[in-house]
Design a protein around this motif. Sequence first.
Motif, mmCIF file in Angstrom:
data_model
loop_
_atom_site.group_PDB
_atom_site.id
_atom_site.type_symbol
_atom_site.label_atom_id
_atom_site.label_comp_id
_atom_site.label_asym_id
_atom_site.label_seq_id
_atom_site.Cartn_x
_atom_site.Cartn_y
_atom_site.Cartn_z
ATOM 1 N N GLY A 197 0.841 -1.187 0.000
ATOM 2 C CA GLY A 197 0.000 0.000 0.000
ATOM 3 C C GLY A 197 0.879 1.241 0.000
ATOM 4 O O GLY A 197 1.920 1.261 0.665
ATOM 5 N N GLU A 207 -3.700 0.787 -3.202
ATOM 6 C CA GLU A 207 -4.569 0.300 -2.126
ATOM 7 C C GLU A 207 -3.801 -0.690 -1.238
ATOM 8 O O GLU A 207 -3.076 -1.558 -1.747
ATOM 9 C CB GLU A 207 -5.792 -0.399 -2.709
ATOM 10 C CG GLU A 207 -6.809 0.549 -3.314
ATOM 11 C CD GLU A 207 -7.613 1.290 -2.259
ATOM 12 O OE1 GLU A 207 -7.514 0.943 -1.065
ATOM 13 O OE2 GLU A 207 -8.339 2.223 -2.645
ATOM 14 N N GLY A 211 -7.777 -3.309 0.637
ATOM 15 C CA GLY A 211 -8.375 -2.940 -0.632
ATOM 16 C C GLY A 211 -8.187 -3.986 -1.706
ATOM 17 O O GLY A 211 -8.851 -3.951 -2.744
#
Length: 279
Positions: A197, A207, A211
């Motif tokens: 991330g 993300e 995510g």
Amino acid sequence: MHNLLDYHNRNGYLPKYKKMHFNMVLIGAGGTGGLLVQRLAKMMFAFENVGTSLILADPDLVELKNLLRQPFISKDVGHHKAEVLARRYGSTYGVKIGYYTASYIENTNQLRDLFSNIDYTVTSGTVIQNVLIGAVDNDFSRGVMNQFFNEEENLVYIDAGIEGVWLPDEEKDISVWTEEELEMSRESGYSGQVVVGLKKNNKVILEPVNGVYPLDVHDAIPPWHNCSLDPYQPQRMIANEFAAMHIAIILNGLFQNFSLDVHYINYNGRTGVSRPILI
């Protein structure tokens, strides 16, 4: 590829920042985390022109069973994992490795304190980049790290997840397992993923793990829970090796070029196959 210095040199003039100092906090010093420390300490030594500092956070003590899969020896039994690894590899390579063993990380304030207490000095023209590395086996801790990612303005968050070896729900001796249960257990525990991330200037560029692979709220058991009350899923050492290797590959790109090349990597330790999702 994302060069992290580009986010600090977008004024149209000669680059103001030419170096980076990586403040790293590693949560978990067991199978994956312990094996990573071996590689990471050597990389911190080898990349002598790159500023690095590292804190290991894990309150667990070395147990006899850990000698089978984790990088400890018999004299380490009864001592804190994080302290053993920090002292061993910090002194071996002459690099800055601290440790935190007082408690598990259960909130973002603890993470913020760890980053703020890292000892380092930097020269002018250097960007300080915080790097959070998760090497845990529960989604409670991942949830805390994911929340920390959401709260921070600038952060690299690398998380490793490993499939546990499948075991029957009932606690029964292996001698009475069915052929199907034996086969399911033999075939499990080899796969995993490493997710990167990235957040710069309060904007999510990549993300984080939640995510890509949403966290399981039903599996969000705090790390201090009593393992005897819950089904235990052991991990395979080869899966830990693959996870540590892929985290090291990502960190190598940061140290060498100040860049990230992959968003996440899926791997299988049995077949040796890895599938990176490139940026």
